[in-house]
Design a protein around this motif. Structure first.
Motif, PDB file in Angstrom:
ATOM      1  N   VAL A   1      18.964 -11.116 -10.049  1.00  0.00           N
ATOM      2  CA  VAL A   1      18.951 -11.200  -8.878  1.00  0.00           C
ATOM      3  C   VAL A   1      17.344 -11.024  -8.278  1.00  0.00           C
ATOM      4  CG1 VAL A   1      18.962 -10.264  -6.302  1.00  0.00           C
ATOM      5  CG2 VAL A   1      20.916 -10.698  -8.176  1.00  0.00           C
ATOM      6  N   ARG A   2      16.667  -9.672  -9.150  1.00  0.00           N
ATOM      7  CA  ARG A   2      15.452  -9.996  -9.160  1.00  0.00           C
ATOM      8  C   ARG A   2      14.879 -11.082  -9.382  1.00  0.00           C
ATOM      9  NH1 ARG A   2      17.406  -4.074  -9.868  1.00  0.00           N
ATOM     10  NH2 ARG A   2      17.461  -4.192 -11.860  1.00  0.00           N
ATOM     11  N   MET A   3      14.230 -11.226 -11.031  1.00  0.00           N
ATOM     12  CA  MET A   3      14.052 -11.946 -11.489  1.00  0.00           C
ATOM     13  C   MET A   3      13.853 -13.520 -10.720  1.00  0.00           C
ATOM     14  SD  MET A   3      14.060 -15.043 -13.507  1.00  0.00           S
ATOM     15  CE  MET A   3      15.964 -15.564 -14.595  1.00  0.00           C
ATOM     16  N   LEU A   4      15.213 -13.894 -10.433  1.00  0.00           N
ATOM     17  CA  LEU A   4      15.111 -15.156  -9.472  1.00  0.00           C
ATOM     18  C   LEU A   4      14.128 -15.046  -8.292  1.00  0.00           C
ATOM     19  CD1 LEU A   4      19.150 -16.427  -9.827  1.00  0.00           C
ATOM     20  CD2 LEU A   4      16.535 -17.629 -10.967  1.00  0.00           C
ATOM     21  N   ALA A   5      14.391 -13.794  -7.712  1.00  0.00           N
ATOM     22  CA  ALA A   5      13.802 -13.706  -6.741  1.00  0.00           C
ATOM     23  C   ALA A   5      12.334 -13.751  -6.172  1.00  0.00           C
ATOM     24  CB  ALA A   5      13.933 -11.955  -5.127  1.00  0.00           C
ATOM     25  N   GLY A   6      11.431 -12.711  -7.517  1.00  0.00           N
ATOM     26  CA  GLY A   6      10.085 -13.790  -7.787  1.00  0.00           C
ATOM     27  C   GLY A   6       9.828 -14.686  -8.412  1.00  0.00           C
ATOM     28  N   PHE A   7      10.932 -15.439  -8.709  1.00  0.00           N
ATOM     29  CA  PHE A   7      10.099 -16.568  -9.586  1.00  0.00           C
ATOM     30  C   PHE A   7      10.825 -17.603  -8.245  1.00  0.00           C
ATOM     31  CE2 PHE A   7      11.467 -20.557 -11.470  1.00  0.00           C
ATOM     32  CZ  PHE A   7      10.528 -21.394 -11.575  1.00  0.00           C
ATOM     33  N   ALA A   8      11.181 -17.564  -7.485  1.00  0.00           N
ATOM     34  CA  ALA A   8      10.696 -18.330  -6.195  1.00  0.00           C
ATOM     35  C   ALA A   8      10.146 -17.954  -5.121  1.00  0.00           C
ATOM     36  CB  ALA A   8      12.389 -17.763  -5.334  1.00  0.00           C
ATOM     37  N   LEU A   9      10.141 -16.926  -5.291  1.00  0.00           N
ATOM     38  CA  LEU A   9       8.572 -16.231  -4.204  1.00  0.00           C
ATOM     39  C   LEU A   9       6.812 -16.838  -4.954  1.00  0.00           C
ATOM     40  CD1 LEU A   9       7.683 -14.775  -1.702  1.00  0.00           C
ATOM     41  CD2 LEU A   9       7.417 -13.286  -3.153  1.00  0.00           C
ATOM     42  N   ALA A  10       7.210 -17.218  -5.837  1.00  0.00           N
ATOM     43  CA  ALA A  10       6.076 -17.168  -7.292  1.00  0.00           C
ATOM     44  C   ALA A  10       5.669 -18.756  -6.817  1.00  0.00           C
ATOM     45  CB  ALA A  10       6.514 -17.037  -8.413  1.00  0.00           C
ATOM     46  N   VAL A  11       6.719 -19.406  -6.784  1.00  0.00           N
ATOM     47  CA  VAL A  11       6.759 -21.452  -6.663  1.00  0.00           C
ATOM     48  C   VAL A  11       6.820 -21.468  -5.639  1.00  0.00           C
ATOM     49  CG1 VAL A  11       8.061 -22.858  -6.500  1.00  0.00           C
ATOM     50  CG2 VAL A  11       7.975 -21.484  -8.669  1.00  0.00           C
ATOM     51  N   LEU A  12       7.131 -20.987  -3.875  1.00  0.00           N
ATOM     52  CA  LEU A  12       6.887 -21.077  -3.398  1.00  0.00           C
ATOM     53  C   LEU A  12       5.551 -20.915  -2.475  1.00  0.00           C
ATOM     54  CD1 LEU A  12       9.697 -19.833  -1.340  1.00  0.00           C
ATOM     55  CD2 LEU A  12       9.185 -21.781  -1.606  1.00  0.00           C
ATOM     56  N   ILE A  13       4.632 -19.714  -3.426  1.00  0.00           N
ATOM     57  CA  ILE A  13       3.545 -19.883  -2.508  1.00  0.00           C
ATOM     58  C   ILE A  13       2.230 -20.351  -3.333  1.00  0.00           C
ATOM     59  CG2 ILE A  13       1.773 -17.445  -2.916  1.00  0.00           C
ATOM     60  CD1 ILE A  13       3.947 -15.208  -2.598  1.00  0.00           C
ATOM     61  N   GLY A  14       2.688 -20.868  -4.823  1.00  0.00           N
ATOM     62  CA  GLY A  14       1.762 -21.213  -5.859  1.00  0.00           C
ATOM     63  C   GLY A  14       1.800 -22.880  -5.563  1.00  0.00           C
ATOM     64  N   VAL A  15       3.200 -23.345  -4.917  1.00  0.00           N
ATOM     65  CA  VAL A  15       2.854 -24.765  -4.410  1.00  0.00           C
ATOM     66  C   VAL A  15       2.524 -24.484  -3.391  1.00  0.00           C
ATOM     67  CG1 VAL A  15       4.608 -26.836  -3.160  1.00  0.00           C
ATOM     68  CG2 VAL A  15       4.962 -25.345  -5.791  1.00  0.00           C
ATOM     69  N   ALA A  16       2.400 -23.607  -2.171  1.00  0.00           N
ATOM     70  CA  ALA A  16       1.968 -23.848  -0.885  1.00  0.00           C
ATOM     71  C   ALA A  16       0.180 -24.025  -0.775  1.00  0.00           C
ATOM     72  CB  ALA A  16       2.542 -22.989   0.489  1.00  0.00           C
ATOM     73  N   LEU A  17       0.167 -22.771  -1.531  1.00  0.00           N
ATOM     74  CA  LEU A  17      -1.773 -22.455  -1.544  1.00  0.00           C
ATOM     75  C   LEU A  17      -2.133 -22.930  -2.523  1.00  0.00           C
ATOM     76  CD1 LEU A  17      -3.938 -20.532  -1.304  1.00  0.00           C
ATOM     77  CD2 LEU A  17      -3.282 -18.982  -2.540  1.00  0.00           C
ATOM     78  N   GLY A  18      -1.354 -23.565  -3.821  1.00  0.00           N
ATOM     79  CA  GLY A  18      -1.984 -24.293  -4.716  1.00  0.00           C
ATOM     80  C   GLY A  18      -2.623 -26.305  -4.106  1.00  0.00           C
ATOM     81  N   THR A  19      -1.343 -26.777  -3.003  1.00  0.00           N
ATOM     82  CA  THR A  19      -1.923 -27.366  -2.335  1.00  0.00           C
ATOM     83  C   THR A  19      -3.210 -27.397  -1.091  1.00  0.00           C
ATOM     84  OG1 THR A  19       0.413 -27.799  -2.426  1.00  0.00           O
ATOM     85  CG2 THR A  19      -0.661 -29.181  -0.599  1.00  0.00           C
ATOM     86  N   LEU A  20      -2.773 -26.428  -0.238  1.00  0.00           N
ATOM     87  CA  LEU A  20      -4.412 -26.117   0.490  1.00  0.00           C
ATOM     88  C   LEU A  20      -5.657 -26.097  -0.138  1.00  0.00           C
ATOM     89  CD1 LEU A  20      -3.642 -23.878   3.039  1.00  0.00           C
ATOM     90  CD2 LEU A  20      -3.481 -26.380   3.471  1.00  0.00           C
ATOM     91  N   LEU A  21      -5.619 -25.667  -1.906  1.00  0.00           N
ATOM     92  CA  LEU A  21      -6.771 -25.494  -2.586  1.00  0.00           C
ATOM     93  C   LEU A  21      -7.186 -26.923  -3.234  1.00  0.00           C
ATOM     94  CD1 LEU A  21      -6.697 -21.740  -4.013  1.00  0.00           C
ATOM     95  CD2 LEU A  21      -7.995 -22.572  -2.348  1.00  0.00           C
ATOM     96  N   GLY A  22      -6.286 -27.697  -3.624  1.00  0.00           N
ATOM     97  CA  GLY A  22      -6.349 -29.202  -4.391  1.00  0.00           C
ATOM     98  C   GLY A  22      -6.896 -29.888  -2.517  1.00  0.00           C
ATOM     99  N   PHE A  23      -6.525 -29.537  -1.601  1.00  0.00           N
ATOM    100  CA  PHE A  23      -7.472 -30.306  -0.626  1.00  0.00           C
ATOM    101  C   PHE A  23      -8.400 -30.099  -0.075  1.00  0.00           C
ATOM    102  CE2 PHE A  23      -2.958 -32.696   1.008  1.00  0.00           C
ATOM    103  CZ  PHE A  23      -3.098 -33.586   0.323  1.00  0.00           C
ATOM    104  N   SER A  24      -8.530 -29.291  -0.340  1.00  0.00           N
ATOM    105  CA  SER A  24     -10.212 -28.420   0.530  1.00  0.00           C
ATOM    106  C   SER A  24     -10.701 -28.345  -0.764  1.00  0.00           C
ATOM    107  CB  SER A  24      -9.407 -27.397   1.262  1.00  0.00           C
ATOM    108  OG  SER A  24     -10.596 -27.165   2.442  1.00  0.00           O
ATOM    109  N   ARG A  25     -11.691 -28.121  -0.708  1.00  0.00           N
ATOM    110  CA  ARG A  25     -13.399 -28.029  -1.828  1.00  0.00           C
ATOM    111  C   ARG A  25     -13.794 -26.585  -0.758  1.00  0.00           C
ATOM    112  NH1 ARG A  25     -13.085 -30.125  -7.145  1.00  0.00           N
ATOM    113  NH2 ARG A  25     -12.388 -31.890  -6.808  1.00  0.00           N
TER     114      ARG A  25
END
Length: 284
Positions: free
Chosen positions: A62-86
Motif C-alpha cells: 500500500v505504501r509503495m503503490l501510494a508513493g508510486f501513484a503520487l510520483a506519477v501524478l506529480i511528474g506528469v503534471a509538472l513535466g507537462t508544464l515544464l515541457g510547454f513553458s521554457r
C-alpha cells in the motif's frame, strides 16, 4: 504460441541453473549464512505465504503503490508544464536540480521530523525518489511533440484542453511509460529503505529484524520475496503498457518490419522499338 513457450523456456534456463548451483554449493559448504534452498523455501512458505501477508506484506504494498501513484501524478503534471513553458523550466531548473541531487535515504530524518513515524513519511520518501524519471521523461516527451501538428491544431482553433489530451499527452505517452517503469523499480527500493528506520511492520522491517537476530533463513526468505515482488510488478506494468500503447507498438512494428517485408521495386524493362514503327516515325 510455440515461440512464446520457447522464449519462456530459454528465460528459465539460467535461473534454474543458478538455483541448482547455489543449492549444491550451500549443502557442500555448510555455511551458517548461506542455508540450502530447502530451508529457505520452508521458511518462505511458513512466514510469507500465510502469516505475514496481512501484517507486513500488504502495508508495504500500500505504501509503495501510494508513493508510486503520487510520483506519477506529480511528474506528469509538472513535466507537462515544464515541457510547454521554457520560461518556467528555466526558473525552476536550479531548485529541481538541487532536489534531484539529494539522495532520498538522507531525507529520512527530515521526513520523520515533519510527518512522524507513520505511513506519511514513507510515502513521501518513495514519491520524492520516484518522481524524477517520470518528470524528466514527461518533459522530453512533451518537447518532442511535432510542432507542425501543434501549429495545425492552433490554426484550426482546437481548444487548449483538447490539444493537451488528444495530441500532446498521447504523443508523450511512450516516454511517460518509460519513466514510470524506471520509477516503479525505484519505488520498490525506497519502500524497503523507508522501513528500515522508524517502522514497526513491512518487508524491510522484517528483513532487518531477521538480520539483527541472526535468523538467516528468514532474512533470505524476505530477500527472495522482494525479488519476486519486483519481478511481478515489472511484468504487470509491461502488460498494462502493451495494453495502453498497443497503437504505438503496432506502428513501431510496422516501421521495423515494413522495410524488410516490402516488395522490391520492379525494374522497368527497356523495350526496343519495332523497326517498322521506327522507320515510319522517321518518314516526313
Amino acid at each position: 504460441m510455440r515461440n512464446r513457450i520457447t522464449d519462456w523456456a530459454l528465460a528459465l534456463v539460467l535461473p534454474v541453473l543458478l538455483l541448482v548451483a547455489y543449492d549444491g554449493w550451500a549443502r557442500t559448504a555448510d555455511d551458517f549464512f548461506f542455508p540450502p534452498l530447502s530451508e529457505i523455501g520452508g521458511t518462505f512458505a511458513d512466514e510469507w505465504l500465510f502469516t505475514r501477508i496481512p501484517t507486513d506484506l500488504l502495508p508495504s504494498l500500500v505504501r509503495m503503490l501510494a508513493g508510486f501513484a503520487l510520483a506519477v501524478l506529480i511528474g506528469v503534471a509538472l513535466g507537462t508544464l515544464l515541457g510547454f513553458s521554457r520560461t518556467l523550466s528555466t526558473a525552476l531548473d536550479p531548485v529541481l536540480q538541487f532536489l534531484r541531487a539529494l539522495p532520498p535515504p538522507a531525507l529520512i530524518p527530515v521526513s520523520l521530523l515533519v510527518f512522524g513515524a507513520g505511513d506519511s513519511a514513507k510515502v513521501f520518501l518513495i514519491a520524492l525518489g520516484a518522481v524524477w524519471p517520470v518528470l524528466l521523461n514527461t518533459v522530453d516527451g512533451v518537447r518532442g511533440v511535432d510542432r507542425t501538428a501543434l501549429d495545425m491544431a492552433r490554426s484550426y482553433r482546437v481548444p487548449a484542453h483538447a490539444r493537451l489530451t488528444r495530441l500532446v499527452l498521447p504523443a508523450a505517452l511512450p516516454r511517460i511509460f518509460a519513466g514510470a517503469r524506471t520509477a516503479l523499480g525505484i519505488a520498490i527500493i525506497l519502500m524497503v529503505v523507508s522501513e528500515l528506520i522508524g517502522a514497526d511492520n513491512g518487508v524491510g522491517y522484517v528483513v532487518q529484524l531477521a538480520q539483527r537476530g541472526f535468523d538467516i533463513p528468514e532474512m533470505w526468505a524476505g530477500t527472495v520475496l522482494l525479488g519476486l515482488l519486483g519481478f511481478s510488478a515489472n511484468a504487470l506494468f509491461v502488460a498494462v503498457e502493451r495494453r495502453v500503447l498497443h497503437w504505438h507498438l503496432a506502428i513501431s512494428g510496422r516501421a521495423t518490419t515494413g522495410r524488410a517485408s516490402s516488395a522490391p521495386r520492379r525494374r522497368s524493362r527497356r523495350t526496343t522499338p519495332n523497326p517498322t514503327e521506327a522507320a515510319g516515325a522517321r518518314r516526313p
